[in-house]
Design a protein around this motif. Structure first.
Motif, mmCIF file in Angstrom:
data_model
loop_
_atom_site.group_PDB
_atom_site.id
_atom_site.type_symbol
_atom_site.label_atom_id
_atom_site.label_comp_id
_atom_site.label_asym_id
_atom_site.label_seq_id
_atom_site.Cartn_x
_atom_site.Cartn_y
_atom_site.Cartn_z
ATOM 1 N N ASN A 224 83.597 -49.916 22.089
ATOM 2 C CA ASN A 224 82.296 -49.257 22.191
ATOM 3 C C ASN A 224 81.732 -49.418 23.596
ATOM 4 O O ASN A 224 81.946 -50.433 24.258
ATOM 5 N N THR A 225 80.985 -48.412 24.020
ATOM 6 C CA THR A 225 80.297 -48.440 25.314
ATOM 7 C C THR A 225 78.828 -48.119 25.070
ATOM 8 O O THR A 225 78.395 -47.940 23.936
ATOM 9 N N GLY A 226 78.073 -47.987 26.156
ATOM 10 C CA GLY A 226 76.699 -47.508 26.033
ATOM 11 C C GLY A 226 76.625 -46.037 25.691
ATOM 12 O O GLY A 226 75.563 -45.522 25.342
ATOM 13 N N GLY A 227 77.764 -45.321 25.764
ATOM 14 C CA GLY A 227 77.809 -43.888 25.462
ATOM 15 C C GLY A 227 78.545 -43.131 26.549
ATOM 16 O O GLY A 227 78.198 -43.226 27.722
ATOM 17 N N MET A 228 79.564 -42.358 26.171
ATOM 18 C CA MET A 228 80.407 -41.646 27.145
ATOM 19 C C MET A 228 80.094 -40.158 27.223
ATOM 20 O O MET A 228 80.738 -39.418 27.960
ATOM 21 N N GLY A 229 79.096 -39.726 26.458
ATOM 22 C CA GLY A 229 78.728 -38.317 26.496
ATOM 23 C C GLY A 229 77.956 -37.957 25.244
ATOM 24 O O GLY A 229 77.960 -38.708 24.266
ATOM 25 N N ALA A 230 77.261 -36.834 25.285
ATOM 26 C CA ALA A 230 76.454 -36.419 24.138
ATOM 27 C C ALA A 230 76.244 -34.917 24.198
ATOM 28 O O ALA A 230 76.401 -34.297 25.261
ATOM 29 N N TYR A 231 75.899 -34.356 23.038
ATOM 30 C CA TYR A 231 75.558 -32.933 23.022
ATOM 31 C C TYR A 231 74.431 -32.670 22.037
ATOM 32 O O TYR A 231 74.153 -33.484 21.155
ATOM 33 N N SER A 232 73.770 -31.555 22.224
ATOM 34 C CA SER A 232 72.674 -31.123 21.363
ATOM 35 C C SER A 232 72.666 -29.593 21.343
ATOM 36 O O SER A 232 72.858 -28.971 22.383
ATOM 37 N N PRO A 233 72.447 -28.975 20.169
ATOM 38 C CA PRO A 233 72.240 -29.585 18.860
ATOM 39 C C PRO A 233 73.554 -30.073 18.259
ATOM 40 O O PRO A 233 74.633 -29.679 18.716
ATOM 41 N N ALA A 234 73.454 -30.944 17.241
ATOM 42 C CA ALA A 234 74.626 -31.456 16.530
ATOM 43 C C ALA A 234 74.741 -30.728 15.201
ATOM 44 O O ALA A 234 73.886 -30.894 14.330
ATOM 45 N N PRO A 235 75.782 -29.905 15.007
ATOM 46 C CA PRO A 235 75.903 -29.107 13.779
ATOM 47 C C PRO A 235 75.927 -29.943 12.511
ATOM 48 O O PRO A 235 75.570 -29.449 11.436
ATOM 49 N N VAL A 236 76.326 -31.230 12.608
ATOM 50 C CA VAL A 236 76.369 -32.083 11.408
ATOM 51 C C VAL A 236 74.975 -32.244 10.795
ATOM 52 O O VAL A 236 74.833 -32.425 9.591
ATOM 53 N N VAL A 237 73.928 -32.159 11.638
ATOM 54 C CA VAL A 237 72.550 -32.270 11.129
ATOM 55 C C VAL A 237 72.040 -30.861 10.808
ATOM 56 O O VAL A 237 71.494 -30.168 11.657
ATOM 57 N N THR A 238 72.249 -30.438 9.573
ATOM 58 C CA THR A 238 71.763 -29.136 9.132
ATOM 59 C C THR A 238 70.243 -29.197 8.955
ATOM 60 O O THR A 238 69.646 -30.284 8.972
ATOM 61 N N ALA A 239 69.621 -28.048 8.756
ATOM 62 C CA ALA A 239 68.163 -28.012 8.549
ATOM 63 C C ALA A 239 67.786 -28.833 7.322
ATOM 64 O O ALA A 239 66.786 -29.565 7.328
ATOM 65 N N GLU A 240 68.604 -28.749 6.288
ATOM 66 C CA GLU A 240 68.338 -29.507 5.062
ATOM 67 C C GLU A 240 68.466 -31.011 5.322
ATOM 68 O O GLU A 240 67.623 -31.808 4.892
ATOM 69 N N LEU A 241 69.513 -31.401 6.037
ATOM 70 C CA LEU A 241 69.734 -32.817 6.327
ATOM 71 C C LEU A 241 68.635 -33.360 7.244
ATOM 72 O O LEU A 241 68.198 -34.510 7.092
ATOM 73 N N HIS A 242 68.165 -32.526 8.175
ATOM 74 C CA HIS A 242 67.052 -32.902 9.054
ATOM 75 C C HIS A 242 65.860 -33.370 8.220
ATOM 76 O O HIS A 242 65.272 -34.426 8.476
ATOM 77 N N ASP A 243 65.525 -32.596 7.192
ATOM 78 C CA ASP A 243 64.378 -32.939 6.337
ATOM 79 C C ASP A 243 64.632 -34.226 5.542
ATOM 80 O O ASP A 243 63.734 -35.036 5.350
ATOM 81 N N VAL A 244 65.882 -34.402 5.104
ATOM 82 C CA VAL A 244 66.237 -35.627 4.365
ATOM 83 C C VAL A 244 66.074 -36.850 5.272
ATOM 84 O O VAL A 244 65.545 -37.889 4.850
ATOM 85 N N ILE A 245 66.525 -36.735 6.517
ATOM 86 C CA ILE A 245 66.416 -37.852 7.472
ATOM 87 C C ILE A 245 64.951 -38.196 7.715
ATOM 88 O O ILE A 245 64.562 -39.375 7.714
ATOM 89 N N VAL A 246 64.134 -37.174 7.914
ATOM 90 C CA VAL A 246 62.697 -37.406 8.138
ATOM 91 C C VAL A 246 62.076 -38.118 6.935
ATOM 92 O O VAL A 246 61.350 -39.102 7.085
ATOM 93 N N ASP A 247 62.386 -37.640 5.718
ATOM 94 C CA ASP A 247 61.727 -38.148 4.507
ATOM 95 C C ASP A 247 62.254 -39.510 4.054
ATOM 96 O O ASP A 247 61.488 -40.333 3.546
ATOM 97 N N THR A 248 63.574 -39.762 4.236
ATOM 98 C CA THR A 248 64.149 -41.000 3.698
ATOM 99 C C THR A 248 64.300 -42.098 4.746
ATOM 100 O O THR A 248 64.483 -43.262 4.388
ATOM 101 N N VAL A 249 64.239 -41.718 6.039
ATOM 102 C CA VAL A 249 64.442 -42.719 7.099
ATOM 103 C C VAL A 249 63.225 -42.838 8.020
ATOM 104 O O VAL A 249 62.615 -43.904 8.118
ATOM 105 N N VAL A 250 62.862 -41.746 8.678
ATOM 106 C CA VAL A 250 61.847 -41.846 9.741
ATOM 107 C C VAL A 250 60.470 -42.190 9.167
ATOM 108 O O VAL A 250 59.826 -43.160 9.613
ATOM 109 N N LYS A 251 60.021 -41.431 8.185
ATOM 110 C CA LYS A 251 58.678 -41.679 7.629
ATOM 111 C C LYS A 251 58.552 -43.077 7.021
ATOM 112 O O LYS A 251 57.592 -43.795 7.330
#
Length: 424
Positions: A224-251
């Motif tokens: 593992n490193t501090g990070g070798m690259g990144a991209y946005s948007p990430a297709p794995v986070v669908t609109a539905e999953l976005h809402d699940v993350i907000v409701d079950t994790v962030v809030k």
């Protein structure tokens, strides 16, 4: 207004690049900054952990807003010091920054508020940790409790590897005080994603999705490193999953922190593992990710300064952010040998040529100026970030920039963004 950004890496270059575009900002300082940041801000020779000196500078210069980039000054209490001096500052205070500063703290918070994560145990005794590994078997994950610059997590595929990791952390103290205790948790498979939200301690403002590449070599191999690259948007986070993350994790995280008497203000970074459409938390960080900040900030349409101020003032009432339709990809160019030992002071060529490429920005991370030349001065040296109408176009743009730049023993991954393409 006058703004001070604290830090000197790729994340801080991206923040300075974005803040400098604000019509509200007349003067922008960065401490300590780097040669790339010096093109958009006035660099001040004060280290990010020299909190009292930074506070004195901010008072003397009548700084209207300070934005803290790295985790170390946050966990040391820079926000508390600035607030006590009557200065406006963006970032969590010392108590809230424990969410990154202590793996045990964050795991206990998640357990208390039913936030989905891996099963775990914390240990301060080496023998107890080893016994637990033998009881649980492998694969298993060993984490130094404290800050280890993104390198204190060992994914062990065998019991022997896991015990060796505990030996390194607790006996050999390879991460110093960060390894006084360890967190050992179940191995989670799936696809990783990074999720960010601005917060004022009560309200949240989610950002676009992104995905980091932690391992040093192609195909997610190596340490593992501090990070070798990144991209946005990430297709794995669908609109539905976005809402699940907000409701079950962030809030529940923000509400739980407030409930426990350490309200969290600033940017919350949630590292996630996604499997079968369900998110579980890998880790929390108390600041923007690096390199995720680079593609995120290059895609953000609106002025970031009012958002930073609203978080600092407890007045975040905005519910959504506008993003450019384009995708963004950041490829980290690192020193050969990173994340282990590497040579510093090697001259970097091709930066001027790269600067001519349209829709591509080179963010400096570990660079310095020596005898009129830009040289490497850290493990992760540059974050070459491209924009494109698709992820594929953005990848091509970023690697055009990479191809223009060179120095002795340069290392970079050649597959940044590949998971997004494989998903299409």
């Amino acid at each position: 207004m006058k703004v001070l950004v604290v830090g000197g890496g790729g994340r801080e270059h991206a923040l300075c690049w974005k803040i400098a575009q604000s019509p509200l900002v007349e003067t922008l300082y960065c401490a300590p900054g780097n040669p790339g940041i010096a093109e958009v801000a006035e660099c001040v020779n004060i280290a990010a952990d020299e909190i009292e000196t930074l506070c004195e500078f901010a008072q003397a210069e009548k700084i209207d807003l300070t934005v803290v980039g790295p985790e170390v000054p946050l966990t040391m209490g820079i926000v508390d010091t600035f607030q006590e001096a009557g200065l406006e500052v963006f970032g969590p205070n010392k108590a809230a920054a424990q969410i990154e500063g202590s793996k045990g703290f964050s795991k206990n918070l998640m357990a208390k508020y039913n936030i989905p994560t891996a099963d775990y145990q914390s240990f301060t005794e080496h023998a107890d940790a080893v016994a637990y590994i033998k009881e649980q078997g492998a694969p298993i994950v060993v984490k130094a409790d404290g800050l280890a610059a993104g390198k204190g997590v060992i994914v062990a595929m065998t019991e022997e590897q896991a015990i060796a990791a505990v030996d390194d952390i607790m006996l050999d103290q390879v991460f110093g005080d960060a390894g006084a205790s360890v967190v050992i948790e179940e191995f989670m498979d799936g696809e990783e994603a990074s999720f960010f939200a601005f917060t004022d301690g009560k309200n949240i403002l989610p950002l676009a999705s992104s995905q980091d590449h932690k391992r040093v070599y192609d195909n997610d191999e190596g340490p593992n490193t501090g990070g070798m690259g990144a991209y946005s948007p990430a297709p794995v986070v669908t609109a539905e999953l976005h809402d699940v993350i907000v409701d079950t994790v962030v809030k529940p995280t923000i509400a739980g922190m407030a409930q426990d008497g350490c309200p969290y203000s600033g940017i919350l970074y949630v590292g996630l593992m996604i499997k079968e459409g369900k998110p579980r938390v890998v880790e929390f960080n108390a600041r923007f990710g690096d390199p995720e900040a680079q593609p995120l900030l290059i895609r953000m349409k609106e002025d970031i300064v009012p958002i930073l101020q609203a978080c600092a003032r407890g007045e975040l009432n905005q519910s959504s952010l506008e993003w450019h339709d384009k995708a963004a990809v950041c490829v980290v160019m690192a020193s050969g040998g990173y994340p282990a030992s590497f040579e510093k002071g090697l001259p970097i060529s091709g930066l001027d040529e790269a600067a001519k490429i349209e829709d591509m920005v080179v963010f400096h991370a570990g660079t310095a100026s020596k005898d009129g030349k830009i040289v490497n001065n850290g493990g992760r040296v540059l974050g070459v970030t491209g924009l494109g109408t698709t992820v594929k176009d953005a990848i091509d743009k970023a690697y055009d920039g990479v191809a223009a730049i060179d120095w002795q023993n340069v290392h970079y991954r050649k597959d940044i963004g590949a998971r997004a393409l494989n998903r299409d």
